[in-house]
Design a protein around this motif. Structure first.
Motif, PDB file in Angstrom:
ATOM      1  N   GLN A 186       0.835  -1.206   0.000  1.00 59.80           N
ATOM      2  CA  GLN A 186       0.000   0.000   0.000  1.00 59.80           C
ATOM      3  C   GLN A 186       0.868   1.253   0.000  1.00 59.80           C
ATOM      4  OE1 GLN A 186      -3.298   0.030   2.906  1.00 59.80           O
ATOM      5  NE2 GLN A 186      -2.955  -2.164   3.134  1.00 59.80           N
ATOM      6  N   GLU A 226      -1.211   5.207   7.250  1.00 58.57           N
ATOM      7  CA  GLU A 226      -2.056   5.890   8.233  1.00 58.57           C
ATOM      8  C   GLU A 226      -2.271   7.352   7.856  1.00 58.57           C
ATOM      9  OE1 GLU A 226      -2.197   6.824  13.065  1.00 58.57           O
ATOM     10  OE2 GLU A 226      -0.553   5.675  12.201  1.00 58.57           O
ATOM     11  N   ASN A 229      -4.728   7.518   5.021  1.00 61.73           N
ATOM     12  CA  ASN A 229      -6.090   7.240   5.489  1.00 61.73           C
ATOM     13  C   ASN A 229      -6.685   8.447   6.200  1.00 61.73           C
ATOM     14  OD1 ASN A 229      -6.053   4.649   4.472  1.00 61.73           O
ATOM     15  ND2 ASN A 229      -5.389   3.706   6.394  1.00 61.73           N
ATOM     16  N   GLU A 230      -5.851   9.121   7.004  1.00 63.01           N
ATOM     17  CA  GLU A 230      -6.324  10.313   7.711  1.00 63.01           C
ATOM     18  C   GLU A 230      -6.679  11.425   6.721  1.00 63.01           C
ATOM     19  OE1 GLU A 230      -6.993  10.978  10.905  1.00 63.01           O
ATOM     20  OE2 GLU A 230      -6.666   8.850  11.310  1.00 63.01           O
ATOM     21  N   SER A 232      -7.630  11.039   3.667  1.00 65.18           N
ATOM     22  CA  SER A 232      -8.845  10.630   2.965  1.00 65.18           C
ATOM     23  C   SER A 232     -10.087  10.928   3.798  1.00 65.18           C
ATOM     24  CB  SER A 232      -8.755   9.149   2.636  1.00 65.18           C
ATOM     25  OG  SER A 232      -9.923   8.706   1.985  1.00 65.18           O
ATOM     26  N   LYS A 233      -9.997  10.711   5.099  1.00 60.69           N
ATOM     27  CA  LYS A 233     -11.147  10.983   5.991  1.00 60.69           C
ATOM     28  C   LYS A 233     -11.482  12.468   5.995  1.00 60.69           C
ATOM     29  CE  LYS A 233     -10.322   7.161   9.223  1.00 60.69           C
ATOM     30  NZ  LYS A 233      -9.872   6.809  10.600  1.00 60.69           N
TER      31      LYS A 233
END
Length: 236
Positions: A186, A226, A229-230, A232-233
């Motif tokens: 990833q 991580e 992902n943060e 993206s949120k």
């Protein structure tokens, strides 16, 4: 297709073979044998490979040699107390020599290695938990065969040895091992997209970041994932 493109495809396929061996529930010895064989077959100029590993008793042993000639070259270094694989296993991260017969660093080993038919050699130190240290040894038949491509590719294979030995020594489950590989995969994808790099250069970016920051590759990969992902949120 150009010769360079063919080479990239061959190396990509070779790395995929090694990666598959790390995923499958193979014995450690079998995995290491795959790594040295593929390294010798795919790194330009390299004809033989082996692994030198330090023991708790202070000895150095050879694992997964690709042939008897490389075993003899390794053992000569152990007997004489000098040579690239010893320097890499015990001291230097990377030790390269492009003229074994005449290099003044190893006046005893060099000519004997040349008599065995080796002109060049490069060795890469690796460390694997807990407290395992050794070197990946790559031998070339001709002098002046070690270049930056050899060093870059060899360091990747050395990293795979460290991963394989780390998993075996820590007795991680296959699930944990695959989770680590998935995280690194990833992270490679994130770097490819962010910096417009191909997969090889993205992986190289991560490994160099790991080396320069002295941080484990899986830790860097997890942090990148991580962070992505943060981000993206927050965009949702």
């Amino acid at each position: 297709m150009t010769e360079q493109a063919d080479l990239h495809l061959e190396i990509a396929g070779a790395m995929a073979e090694v990666a598959a061996s790390l995923q499958a529930p193979m014995e450690l010895e079998e995995t290491l044998t795959v790594i040295t064989r593929v390294a010798a077959e795919t790194i330009p100029g390299i004809v033989e490979a082996s692994i030198s590993i330090t023991t708790k008793e202070g000895r150095i042993e050879t694992l997964a040699p690709t042939g008897p000639r490389v075993t003899r070259a390794d053992h000569l270094q152990y007997e004489l107390g000098e040579g690239p694989c010893l320097d890499a296993a015990l001291e230097e991260p990377v030790v390269a020599v492009n003229d074994l017969a005449n290099d003044p660093r190893w006046p005893d080993f060099g000519p004997k290695a040349a008599a065995l038919g080796f002109g060049s050699q490069v060795a890469f130190q690796f460390r694997a938990a807990p407290h395992v240290r050794g070197a990946l040894n790559l031998y070339a038949q001709e002098p002046d065969s070690i270049d930056q491509d050899s060093i870059h590719l060899g360091s990747m294979f050395a990293g795979q040895i460290a991963v394989a030995m780390g998993w075996a020594r820590q007795d991680r489950t296959l699930t944990e091992a695959l989770a680590t590989r998935n995280t690194i995969g990833q992270a490679v994808g994130i770097v490819m997209e962010r910096y417009q790099l191909d997969s090889d250069r993205a992986f190289s970016f991560l490994t160099r970041l790991s080396q320069t920051s002295n941080t484990k590759l899986n830790v860097i990969a997890a942090a990148l994932v991580e962070q992505a992902n943060e981000a993206s949120k927050h965009q949702q």
